[in-house]
Design an enzyme around this catalytic site. Structure first.
Site, PDB file in Angstrom:
ATOM      1  CG  HIS A 185      -4.997   3.592  10.921  1.00  0.00           C
ATOM      2  ND1 HIS A 185      -5.085   4.897  11.364  1.00  0.00           N
ATOM      3  CD2 HIS A 185      -4.819   3.693   9.576  1.00  0.00           C
ATOM      4  CE1 HIS A 185      -4.957   5.729  10.346  1.00  0.00           C
ATOM      5  NE2 HIS A 185      -4.783   5.023   9.257  1.00  0.00           N
TER       6      HIS A 185
ATOM      7  N   GLY B 164       0.831  -1.209   0.000  1.00  0.00           N
ATOM      8  CA  GLY B 164       0.000   0.000   0.000  1.00  0.00           C
ATOM      9  C   GLY B 164       0.853   1.242   0.000  1.00  0.00           C
ATOM     10  N   GLY B 165       1.974   1.188  -0.713  1.00  0.00           N
ATOM     11  CA  GLY B 165       2.995   2.226  -0.639  1.00  0.00           C
ATOM     12  C   GLY B 165       2.796   3.421  -1.535  1.00  0.00           C
TER      13      GLY B 165
ATOM     14  CG  ASP C 221      -1.267   1.504  -3.523  1.00  0.00           C
ATOM     15  OD1 ASP C 221      -2.493   1.374  -3.713  1.00  0.00           O
ATOM     16  OD2 ASP C 221      -0.792   2.193  -2.599  1.00  0.00           O
TER      17      ASP C 221
ATOM     18  NE  ARG D  54       4.180   6.970   5.824  1.00  0.00           N
ATOM     19  CZ  ARG D  54       3.630   7.691   4.861  1.00  0.00           C
ATOM     20  NH1 ARG D  54       3.158   7.085   3.794  1.00  0.00           N
ATOM     21  NH2 ARG D  54       3.553   8.996   4.950  1.00  0.00           N
TER      22      ARG D  54
ATOM     23  CG  ASP E 133      -6.781  -7.117  -3.181  1.00  0.00           C
ATOM     24  OD1 ASP E 133      -6.604  -6.727  -2.007  1.00  0.00           O
ATOM     25  OD2 ASP E 133      -7.887  -7.466  -3.617  1.00  0.00           O
ATOM     26  CG  PHE E 134      -3.653  -4.933   1.388  1.00  0.00           C
ATOM     27  CD1 PHE E 134      -4.953  -5.105   1.836  1.00  0.00           C
ATOM     28  CD2 PHE E 134      -3.165  -3.640   1.257  1.00  0.00           C
ATOM     29  CE1 PHE E 134      -5.761  -4.033   2.142  1.00  0.00           C
ATOM     30  CE2 PHE E 134      -3.974  -2.544   1.557  1.00  0.00           C
ATOM     31  CZ  PHE E 134      -5.274  -2.742   2.003  1.00  0.00           C
TER      32      PHE E 134
END
Length: 414
Positions: free
Chosen positions: A315, A247-248, A270, A311, A296-297
């Protein structure tokens, strides 16, 4: 008597800290704090010693508590339902951009620029002055910028942030109680105050469907960032050779790391359109050490590396989905691989100053409003890794001095 003692104690602290801060400013030739249009955004410079910054934090906390004590419960619980209306109107109609810093305008001139009536401009601007010290009316009908309105004119990222908060976050907060009533235990990002305020669509769906809103959201989030030095200097990158940034985005963090540590190679993952832009923007001298990959994570990881860096990713997701992200790393993990989470932490009660604790709780509730997600404590992180897989060994969490994010780390034992 206890309250009387407390208000006297707070009064003494306020006087002492004010005196010491004033002496520091005078000693260094710095201006006395004000809300004049030429005032700095923060009265203390970044170079101020930690001791002085701590005095400021204590002073803000003490002033807030003293105000609450003297106000009393009855008036504290009075709801001002108009507080932010004026600021939202001003930003929507660009009243704050209708004249330059140092100039004087009138309600009539602002009405011509905005298309609003003189009556409405007058009431809105005066409301903003009285509630937020936004603009100044030094003479009847004559308006100049204040420190607050001038600050937003100078810092477009801060202005974009406030627009985003008022347009996107505020409606979500109003509907959060409704969402909790309808879905009391949900972990889905479609069962939120934000979704109820947006025809049932999640934040991610809205940002994808409305590119202009997505652009504004991105600009708002860019303003909330911190200097990458806190990560680069506080983590032993010299001990590792390969990094995957999950997701960088456009790879800004990996670019900084690659420049500082020439032996490190990086893969930035990403969404497809994001990594395409990142590849185009990548400095030519780093093409052989930084690559981009659409990923896709929520699918199995297929790149083997020493460090997997996330990063401000988890959350945004409830435990149900954060566990899936951690589990989908497992196919690529080797013994000794590190998972590095870089996020703000939810501190334990009583372990930090009240303003810092309040910011953390505010953000935690904000994640509930927007995504049914959460901020996590150290214990929460430990339990999350353990629940994902017993082969994850939680190594702990630490906050570099001066940083807002924490370095949270686990090792894969295999």
């Amino acid at each position: 008597m206890a309250t009387q003692n407390r208000i006297l104690s707070l009064s003494n602290l306020i006087a002492t800290n004010t005196g010491r801060i004033s002496a520091y400013l005078e000693q260094h030739g710095l201006p006395t704090p004000s809300l004049d249009q030429n005032a700095p955004g923060i009265p203390l410079p970044d170079s101020a010693p930690d001791e002085i910054k701590t005095l400021r934090t204590e002073l803000i906390d003490a002033c807030s508590e003293l105000k609450d004590l003297i106000t009393g419960p009855k008036d504290l619980m009075r709801f001002n339902w108009t507080t932010w209306v004026s600021i939202k109107v001003i930003l929507r109609f660009n009243l704050d951009l209708s004249f330059r810093i140092g100039e004087t305008t009138t309600f009539e001139e602002m009405a011509k620029v905005s298309g609003l009536s003189v009556q409405n401009v007058t009431r809105i601007v005066r409301h903003a002055i009285l509630n937020h010290q936004f603009f100044e009316e030094r003479e009847a009908g004559k308006v100049v910028h204040s420190g607050c309105s001038a600050y937003l004119q100078r810092d477009e990222y801060a202005r974009h942030g406030l627009v985003c908060y008022l347009d996107e976050f505020w409606p979500a907060s109003v509907r959060t109680a409704d969402a909790l009533e309808k879905w009391p235990d949900s972990e889905e990002n479609t069962d939120t105050g934000f979704a109820l305020a947006n025809d049932g669509k999640s934040l991610y769906e809205v940002l994808a469907e409305f590119p202009e809103r997505g652009k504004k959201f991105g600009l708002a989030m860019a303003n909330a960032d911190e200097d990458p030095k806190f990560l680069i200097e506080a983590y032993p990158w010299a001990e590792h050779k390969t990094v995957v940034d999950i997701g960088g985005s456009h790879g800004s963090i990996m670019i900084d790391i690659a420049r500082r540590f020439p032996h490190v190679t990086c893969v930035v993952q990403d969404l497809p359109h994001v990594v395409e832009a990142g590849q185009r923007l990548l400095p030519s001298e780093l093409h052989d050490r930084i690559s981009f990959q659409a990923h896709d994570f929520f699918t199995p990881q297929d790149v083997e590396a020493d460090v997997y860096y996330l990063r401000s990713i988890l959350h945004n997701w409830a435990d149900k989905y954060s566990l899936l992200i951690l589990k989908d790393l497992i196919p690529a993990l080797k013994p000794g691989s590190r998972v590095l989470i870089h996020e703000r932490m939810l501190p334990d009660h009583g372990t930090v100053a009240l303003p810092e604790y309040k910011r953390a709780i505010d953000l935690d509730v904000g994640m509930l409003e927007l995504l049914n997600a959460k901020q996590r404590s150290v214990q929460d992180w430990k339990e999350l890794f353990a629940s994902a897989d017993g082969r994850y060994v939680f190594l702990g969490a630490r906050q570099p001095k001066g940083a807002t994010r924490w370095i949270i780390e686990a090792e894969w034992k295999g």
